[in-house]
Motif scaffolding. Structure first.
Motif, PDB file in Angstrom:
ATOM      1  N   LYS A  50       0.836  -1.207   0.000  1.00 59.59           N
ATOM      2  CA  LYS A  50       0.000   0.000   0.000  1.00 59.59           C
ATOM      3  C   LYS A  50       0.870   1.255   0.000  1.00 59.59           C
ATOM      4  N   ILE A  51       2.034   1.163   0.601  1.00 63.07           N
ATOM      5  CA  ILE A  51       2.950   2.291   0.702  1.00 63.07           C
ATOM      6  C   ILE A  51       3.898   2.328  -0.488  1.00 63.07           C
ATOM      7  N   VAL A  52       4.270   1.157  -0.983  1.00 65.17           N
ATOM      8  CA  VAL A  52       5.208   1.026  -2.103  1.00 65.17           C
ATOM      9  C   VAL A  52       4.526   0.217  -3.206  1.00 65.17           C
ATOM     10  N   PRO A  53       3.567   0.827  -3.931  1.00 61.27           N
ATOM     11  CA  PRO A  53       2.848   0.062  -4.954  1.00 61.27           C
ATOM     12  C   PRO A  53       3.669  -0.217  -6.218  1.00 61.27           C
ATOM     13  N   SER A  54       4.689   0.590  -6.456  1.00 62.51           N
ATOM     14  CA  SER A  54       5.505   0.463  -7.665  1.00 62.51           C
ATOM     15  C   SER A  54       6.461  -0.720  -7.555  1.00 62.51           C
ATOM     16  N   LYS A  55       6.435  -1.594  -8.563  1.00 58.35           N
ATOM     17  CA  LYS A  55       7.332  -2.758  -8.601  1.00 58.35           C
ATOM     18  C   LYS A  55       8.798  -2.309  -8.632  1.00 58.35           C
ATOM     19  N   SER A  56       9.077  -1.245  -9.388  1.00 59.36           N
ATOM     20  CA  SER A  56      10.471  -0.797  -9.495  1.00 59.36           C
ATOM     21  C   SER A  56      10.968  -0.226  -8.163  1.00 59.36           C
ATOM     22  N   GLU A  57      10.113   0.510  -7.456  1.00 56.06           N
ATOM     23  CA  GLU A  57      10.516   1.030  -6.148  1.00 56.06           C
ATOM     24  C   GLU A  57      10.687  -0.116  -5.151  1.00 56.06           C
ATOM     25  N   GLU A  58       9.796  -1.112  -5.238  1.00 47.61           N
ATOM     26  CA  GLU A  58       9.916  -2.292  -4.382  1.00 47.61           C
ATOM     27  C   GLU A  58      11.262  -2.978  -4.625  1.00 47.61           C
ATOM     28  N   LYS A  59      11.611  -3.193  -5.887  1.00 50.64           N
ATOM     29  CA  LYS A  59      12.880  -3.855  -6.218  1.00 50.64           C
ATOM     30  C   LYS A  59      14.069  -3.060  -5.684  1.00 50.64           C
ATOM     31  N   THR A  60      13.999  -1.731  -5.810  1.00 51.72           N
ATOM     32  CA  THR A  60      15.081  -0.881  -5.323  1.00 51.72           C
ATOM     33  C   THR A  60      15.230  -1.011  -3.809  1.00 51.72           C
ATOM     34  N   LEU A  61      14.108  -0.938  -3.093  1.00 51.30           N
ATOM     35  CA  LEU A  61      14.153  -1.065  -1.639  1.00 51.30           C
ATOM     36  C   LEU A  61      14.639  -2.462  -1.227  1.00 51.30           C
ATOM     37  N   PHE A  62      14.183  -3.490  -1.936  1.00 50.08           N
ATOM     38  CA  PHE A  62      14.608  -4.851  -1.613  1.00 50.08           C
ATOM     39  C   PHE A  62      16.112  -5.026  -1.827  1.00 50.08           C
ATOM     40  N   LYS A  63      16.645  -4.443  -2.903  1.00 49.71           N
ATOM     41  CA  LYS A  63      18.092  -4.540  -3.157  1.00 49.71           C
ATOM     42  C   LYS A  63      18.877  -3.830  -2.059  1.00 49.71           C
ATOM     43  N   GLU A  64      18.396  -2.640  -1.653  1.00 49.64           N
ATOM     44  CA  GLU A  64      19.059  -1.908  -0.579  1.00 49.64           C
ATOM     45  C   GLU A  64      18.993  -2.699   0.728  1.00 49.64           C
ATOM     46  N   TYR A  65      17.828  -3.291   1.000  1.00 46.21           N
ATOM     47  CA  TYR A  65      17.653  -4.077   2.225  1.00 46.21           C
ATOM     48  C   TYR A  65      18.567  -5.307   2.215  1.00 46.21           C
ATOM     49  N   GLU A  66      18.626  -5.973   1.071  1.00 43.10           N
ATOM     50  CA  GLU A  66      19.500  -7.145   0.955  1.00 43.10           C
ATOM     51  C   GLU A  66      20.959  -6.758   1.162  1.00 43.10           C
ATOM     52  N   LYS A  67      21.338  -5.611   0.627  1.00 40.09           N
ATOM     53  CA  LYS A  67      22.723  -5.151   0.737  1.00 40.09           C
ATOM     54  C   LYS A  67      23.114  -4.929   2.202  1.00 40.09           C
ATOM     55  N   VAL A  68      22.213  -4.349   3.000  1.00 44.30           N
ATOM     56  CA  VAL A  68      22.554  -4.054   4.391  1.00 44.30           C
ATOM     57  C   VAL A  68      22.303  -5.228   5.333  1.00 44.30           C
ATOM     58  N   SER A  69      21.366  -6.121   4.976  1.00 39.28           N
ATOM     59  CA  SER A  69      20.984  -7.186   5.910  1.00 39.28           C
ATOM     60  C   SER A  69      21.438  -8.581   5.483  1.00 39.28           C
ATOM     61  N   GLY A  70      21.635  -8.769   4.173  1.00 43.58           N
ATOM     62  CA  GLY A  70      21.944 -10.094   3.664  1.00 43.58           C
ATOM     63  C   GLY A  70      20.703 -10.966   3.483  1.00 43.58           C
ATOM     64  N   LYS A  71      19.528 -10.397   3.715  1.00 41.65           N
ATOM     65  CA  LYS A  71      18.268 -11.143   3.611  1.00 41.65           C
ATOM     66  C   LYS A  71      17.513 -10.722   2.351  1.00 41.65           C
ATOM     67  N   VAL A  72      16.874 -11.686   1.684  1.00 39.19           N
ATOM     68  CA  VAL A  72      16.192 -11.449   0.416  1.00 39.19           C
ATOM     69  C   VAL A  72      14.678 -11.579   0.627  1.00 39.19           C
ATOM     70  N   PRO A  73      13.950 -10.455   0.730  1.00 39.64           N
ATOM     71  CA  PRO A  73      12.504 -10.527   0.962  1.00 39.64           C
ATOM     72  C   PRO A  73      11.765 -11.358  -0.082  1.00 39.64           C
ATOM     73  N   TYR A  74      12.218 -11.312  -1.322  1.00 40.07           N
ATOM     74  CA  TYR A  74      11.517 -12.019  -2.396  1.00 40.07           C
ATOM     75  C   TYR A  74      11.428 -13.523  -2.144  1.00 40.07           C
ATOM     76  N   LEU A  75      12.422 -14.096  -1.479  1.00 40.21           N
ATOM     77  CA  LEU A  75      12.396 -15.538  -1.211  1.00 40.21           C
ATOM     78  C   LEU A  75      11.209 -15.925  -0.336  1.00 40.21           C
ATOM     79  N   LEU A  76      10.821 -15.042   0.572  1.00 39.58           N
ATOM     80  CA  LEU A  76       9.646 -15.305   1.409  1.00 39.58           C
ATOM     81  C   LEU A  76       8.357 -15.001   0.644  1.00 39.58           C
ATOM     82  N   ILE A  77       8.352 -13.912  -0.103  1.00 43.78           N
ATOM     83  CA  ILE A  77       7.163 -13.516  -0.874  1.00 43.78           C
ATOM     84  C   ILE A  77       6.787 -14.621  -1.856  1.00 43.78           C
ATOM     85  N   LYS A  78       7.791 -15.207  -2.504  1.00 49.06           N
ATOM     86  CA  LYS A  78       7.577 -16.277  -3.477  1.00 49.06           C
ATOM     87  C   LYS A  78       6.860 -17.468  -2.829  1.00 49.06           C
ATOM     88  N   GLN A  79       7.138 -17.729  -1.572  1.00 46.40           N
ATOM     89  CA  GLN A  79       6.530 -18.865  -0.880  1.00 46.40           C
ATOM     90  C   GLN A  79       5.062 -18.631  -0.538  1.00 46.40           C
TER      91      GLN A  79
END
Length: 91
Positions: A50-79
């Protein structure tokens, strides 16, 4: 959840929006550490979308999050596709 990093956020968001996005990131961390209920994770992801409806913004935030945390949100979303609300998901 003893994080030594900052969550990727947009400071144009309201306090409530920032809290929802942070809750999503925390749900990802719980998923990685011990597993998370699919229903709870889906709720957090829906709030995030609801806050990040754009796929491209989501991907950007996920890449930044993965870079700092080492965790990949998409792996959970896919499940979520194959999980029931009471299932525990974990990458």
């Amino acid at each position: 959840m003893n994080n030594e990093y900052s969550y990727p956020l947009d400071y144009d968001w309201s306090t409530e929006e920032i809290l929802h996005v942070m809750s999503f990131y925390q749900a990802v961390e719980i998923g990685y550490e011990e597993g998370v209920l699919a229903g709870k994770f889906e709720e957090a992801y829906n709030d995030f979308k609801k806050i990040v409806p754009s796929k491209s913004e989501e991907k950007t935030l996920f890449k930044e999050y993965e870079k700092v945390s080492g965790k990949v949100p998409y792996l959970l979303i896919k499940q979520l596709k194959d999980a029931g609300p009471a299932d525990i998901i974990k990458p």
